[in-house]
Design a protein around this motif. Structure first.
Motif, PDB file in Angstrom:
ATOM      1  N   TYR A 171       0.439  -1.397  -0.099  1.00 44.68           N
ATOM      2  CA  TYR A 171       0.442   0.141  -0.018  1.00 44.68           C
ATOM      3  C   TYR A 171       0.722   1.639  -0.325  1.00 44.68           C
ATOM      4  N   ARG A 172       0.061   2.381  -0.457  1.00 42.26           N
ATOM      5  CA  ARG A 172       1.070   4.049   0.338  1.00 42.26           C
ATOM      6  C   ARG A 172      -0.074   4.205   0.378  1.00 42.26           C
ATOM      7  N   SER A 173       0.506   5.362   1.020  1.00 47.34           N
ATOM      8  CA  SER A 173      -0.585   6.798   1.032  1.00 47.34           C
ATOM      9  C   SER A 173       0.406   8.174   1.149  1.00 47.34           C
ATOM     10  N   ASP A 174      -0.881   9.069   0.706  1.00 51.24           N
ATOM     11  CA  ASP A 174      -0.383  10.330   0.833  1.00 51.24           C
ATOM     12  C   ASP A 174      -1.101  11.074   1.141  1.00 51.24           C
ATOM     13  N   ASP A 175      -1.734  10.754   2.439  1.00 52.47           N
ATOM     14  CA  ASP A 175      -1.793  11.711   3.428  1.00 52.47           C
ATOM     15  C   ASP A 175      -1.706  10.947   5.025  1.00 52.47           C
ATOM     16  N   GLY A 176      -0.265  11.044   4.888  1.00 49.23           N
ATOM     17  CA  GLY A 176      -0.197  10.291   6.416  1.00 49.23           C
ATOM     18  C   GLY A 176      -0.563   9.091   6.517  1.00 49.23           C
ATOM     19  N   GLY A 177      -1.487   8.408   5.783  1.00 46.77           N
ATOM     20  CA  GLY A 177      -1.968   7.093   6.452  1.00 46.77           C
ATOM     21  C   GLY A 177      -2.739   7.366   6.821  1.00 46.77           C
ATOM     22  N   LYS A 178      -3.594   8.415   6.376  1.00 45.89           N
ATOM     23  CA  LYS A 178      -5.576   8.808   7.123  1.00 45.89           C
ATOM     24  C   LYS A 178      -5.214   7.353   5.885  1.00 45.89           C
ATOM     25  N   ASN A 179      -5.646   7.440   4.737  1.00 42.30           N
ATOM     26  CA  ASN A 179      -6.206   6.733   3.629  1.00 42.30           C
ATOM     27  C   ASN A 179      -5.013   5.730   3.015  1.00 42.30           C
ATOM     28  N   TRP A 180      -5.832   4.825   2.609  1.00 43.32           N
ATOM     29  CA  TRP A 180      -4.062   3.350   2.079  1.00 43.32           C
ATOM     30  C   TRP A 180      -5.167   3.216   0.903  1.00 43.32           C
ATOM     31  N   GLN A 181      -3.958   3.055  -0.636  1.00 45.68           N
ATOM     32  CA  GLN A 181      -4.543   2.612  -1.908  1.00 45.68           C
ATOM     33  C   GLN A 181      -3.534   1.742  -2.395  1.00 45.68           C
ATOM     34  N   SER A 182      -3.983   0.399  -2.961  1.00 42.41           N
ATOM     35  CA  SER A 182      -3.535  -0.777  -2.983  1.00 42.41           C
ATOM     36  C   SER A 182      -2.305  -0.029  -4.074  1.00 42.41           C
ATOM     37  N   ILE A 183      -1.429  -0.791  -3.642  1.00 39.90           N
ATOM     38  CA  ILE A 183      -0.171  -0.952  -5.436  1.00 39.90           C
ATOM     39  C   ILE A 183       0.659  -2.066  -5.599  1.00 39.90           C
ATOM     40  N   GLU A 184      -0.161  -3.269  -5.255  1.00 44.47           N
ATOM     41  CA  GLU A 184       0.510  -4.858  -5.690  1.00 44.47           C
ATOM     42  C   GLU A 184       0.447  -5.259  -6.184  1.00 44.47           C
ATOM     43  N   LYS A 185      -0.747  -4.437  -7.557  1.00 43.41           N
ATOM     44  CA  LYS A 185      -0.783  -4.875  -8.873  1.00 43.41           C
ATOM     45  C   LYS A 185       0.560  -5.036  -9.649  1.00 43.41           C
ATOM     46  N   GLY A 186       0.639  -6.177 -10.829  1.00 40.77           N
ATOM     47  CA  GLY A 186       1.870  -5.805 -11.029  1.00 40.77           C
ATOM     48  C   GLY A 186       3.253  -7.337 -10.305  1.00 40.77           C
ATOM     49  N   LEU A 187       2.888  -7.268  -8.825  1.00 34.12           N
ATOM     50  CA  LEU A 187       3.768  -7.796  -8.184  1.00 34.12           C
ATOM     51  C   LEU A 187       3.648  -9.663  -8.473  1.00 34.12           C
ATOM     52  N   PRO A 188       4.192 -10.578  -7.813  1.00 35.56           N
ATOM     53  CA  PRO A 188       3.974 -11.590  -7.863  1.00 35.56           C
ATOM     54  C   PRO A 188       3.158 -12.276  -6.887  1.00 35.56           C
ATOM     55  N   SER A 189       3.231 -11.241  -5.671  1.00 34.73           N
ATOM     56  CA  SER A 189       2.533 -11.974  -4.043  1.00 34.73           C
ATOM     57  C   SER A 189       2.430 -10.838  -3.319  1.00 34.73           C
ATOM     58  N   THR A 190       1.054 -10.760  -2.855  1.00 37.13           N
ATOM     59  CA  THR A 190       0.585  -9.645  -2.194  1.00 37.13           C
ATOM     60  C   THR A 190       0.766 -10.094  -0.723  1.00 37.13           C
ATOM     61  N   PHE A 191       2.036 -10.979  -0.274  1.00 36.86           N
ATOM     62  CA  PHE A 191       2.851 -10.880   0.685  1.00 36.86           C
ATOM     63  C   PHE A 191       4.500 -10.956   0.925  1.00 36.86           C
ATOM     64  N   GLY A 192       4.622  -9.780   2.089  1.00 40.82           N
ATOM     65  CA  GLY A 192       6.546  -9.736   2.044  1.00 40.82           C
ATOM     66  C   GLY A 192       6.384  -9.293   3.846  1.00 40.82           C
ATOM     67  N   PHE A 193       7.972  -8.661   3.850  1.00 46.86           N
ATOM     68  CA  PHE A 193       8.011  -8.439   4.936  1.00 46.86           C
ATOM     69  C   PHE A 193       8.314  -6.957   5.340  1.00 46.86           C
ATOM     70  N   PRO A 194       9.924  -6.323   3.431  1.00 44.21           N
ATOM     71  CA  PRO A 194      10.869  -5.502   3.663  1.00 44.21           C
ATOM     72  C   PRO A 194      10.457  -4.281   3.003  1.00 44.21           C
ATOM     73  N   ALA A 195      10.731  -3.385   2.866  1.00 43.01           N
ATOM     74  CA  ALA A 195      10.380  -2.315   1.572  1.00 43.01           C
ATOM     75  C   ALA A 195      11.129  -1.329   2.340  1.00 43.01           C
ATOM     76  N   ALA A 196      11.673  -0.628   1.571  1.00 35.68           N
ATOM     77  CA  ALA A 196      13.359   0.263   1.335  1.00 35.68           C
ATOM     78  C   ALA A 196      13.430   1.672   0.304  1.00 35.68           C
ATOM     79  N   THR A 197      13.175   2.711   0.733  1.00 32.63           N
ATOM     80  CA  THR A 197      12.761   3.826  -0.070  1.00 32.63           C
ATOM     81  C   THR A 197      14.217   4.446  -0.448  1.00 32.63           C
ATOM     82  N   HIS A 198      13.951   4.972  -2.180  1.00 30.28           N
ATOM     83  CA  HIS A 198      15.102   5.509  -2.160  1.00 30.28           C
ATOM     84  C   HIS A 198      15.589   6.822  -1.539  1.00 30.28           C
ATOM     85  N   PRO A 199      17.285   6.874  -0.981  1.00 27.93           N
ATOM     86  CA  PRO A 199      17.385   7.905  -0.587  1.00 27.93           C
ATOM     87  C   PRO A 199      16.966   9.645  -1.192  1.00 27.93           C
ATOM     88  N   ARG A 200      16.124   9.345  -2.144  1.00 23.48           N
ATOM     89  CA  ARG A 200      15.835  11.095  -2.613  1.00 23.48           C
ATOM     90  C   ARG A 200      14.674  11.312  -3.586  1.00 23.48           C
TER      91      ARG A 200
END
Length: 360
Positions: free
Chosen positions: A225-254
């Motif tokens: 998921y992604r939220s653009d309002d500080g977590g008030k609302n979340w939208q799914s961004i899992e389309k295109g991924l091989p699974s809906t399940f996982g653990f880690p996520a890492a952002t780009h530094p810039r």
């Protein structure tokens, strides 16, 4: 002055440090440190060079370790890391976050502590445990843990936390008051018709996009998921991924639109990389599309998992990306995932990976 890259690794049997120069072409491994304690999360403060480790279990108890000399020597403290008498004892420290002069620690069973003296003593941020929903929080597979701490870069009063399995909670007043922020995230394990509760979701990892504090990304037990309002609302961004399940996520530094994931094959299908072929999945458009990066990663008979805090990026250009596996392999990419190499192997189960760039 030349740059030095330190990859800080927490494992079930102590902390390790992989070290390289700014080119990140060859690596030297040091450790184990912290007297072989289970180290759930090891983080660094590039401004001071200090390294901190969140550790403990039922046998050792909780503590935060600290090194002021890039891992050569360590001390630890548990002063104040305790709940009131009669409450369930704290088993371990699970997560750390550094902001300005304060250090935050997430513990098991889920709670949040703060230190203003560099980890020497700790105070309980009681507002979270006093939330009316606290009595209904249930543990995830690893227990009831506060594993993600996200602080606002400009407003120290704002904090988001991720708790398994209670969901995401947010405070705007430094921890006195909290509210759940889970709207739009599923809880497929609940009875039909109750899949979008106010709280009770099993969030696996919560991170903030660089330069956009209102943009959060969340890997959940039941989707990405992604939220653009500080977590008030979340939208799914899992389309295109091989699974809906996982653990880690890492952002780009810039780049706020670039995110790295390592999906697993599902919660009941072994929890290893899909088709036993390792890949880091990257989006450059905030989750609209995904690309799998595989070059240099094992593409057959790979049954490793990657845990919630075991993936990170560094601050260099191009950004380095790192992850560690349940089988003790540590992988690195010096070009944002396009090419990979194994920089350490046969380590204990890797629980966390973070990167720190310092002057050599």
């Amino acid at each position: 002055m030349p740059e030095k890259v330190l990859v800080l690794v927490g494992t079930k049997k102590g902390a390790f440090i992989a070290e390289s120069d700014g080119k990140r072409g060859s690596w030297k491994l040091r450790g184990p440190f912290c007297e072989h304690w289970p180290m759930n999360h090891v983080v660094g403060d590039a401004a001071t060079g200090a390294i901190y480790g969140a550790g403990g279990n039922e046998w050792f108890g909780p503590a935060v370790w600290k090194s002021n000399d890039l891992g050569e020597t360590w001390t630890h403290s548990s002063d104040g890391l305790a709940y009131e008498a009669g409450e369930e004892p704290i088993k371990a420290v699970w997560s750390l976050a550094r902001r300005n002069g304060s250090l935050y620690a997430g513990v098991q069973p889920a709670g949040l502590f703060r230190s203003d003296d560099d980890g020497a003593t700790w105070s309980h941020i009681e507002g979270l445990q006093n939330h009316p929903s606290r009595k209904d929080w249930n543990p995830g597979g690893a227990g009831l843990i506060l594993h993600s701490i996200v602080t606002h870069p400009r407003d120290e009063e704002q904090i988001w936390v991720g708790i398994s399995s209670a969901g995401v909670f947010y405070t705007w007043d430094g921890g006195k008051t909290w509210e759940p922020r889970n709207r739009g995230t599923r809880a497929d394990f609940l009875p039909e018709g109750q899949n979008y509760p106010e709280f009770g979701q099993c969030v696996h990892c919560l991170v903030m996009a660089p330069g956009r504090p209102d943009r959060l990304y969340q890997q959940n037990h039941c989707g990405m998921y992604r939220s653009d309002d500080g977590g008030k609302n979340w939208q799914s961004i899992e389309k295109g991924l091989p699974s809906t399940f996982g653990f880690p996520a890492a952002t780009h530094p810039r780049d706020a639109d670039t995110l790295f994931l390592l999906p697993l094959n599902g919660d009941s299908a072994g929890r290893y990389v899909p088709d036993a072929k390792a890949a880091v999945w990257k989006t450059k458009d905030a989750g609209a599309t995904w690309l799998d990066e595989r070059k240099g990663l094992p593409q057959e008979d790979c049954y490793a998992g990657v845990l919630r805090q075991a993936m990170a990026t560094d601050s260099l250009e191009p950004a380095g990306v790192y992850f560690g596996t349940s089988g003790g392999s540590l992988f690195a990419s010096a070009n944002e995932g396009e090419n990979w190499s194994e920089i350490a192997r046969h380590l204990p189960t890797i629980l966390s990976v973070e990167a720190m760039v310092v002057s050599g």
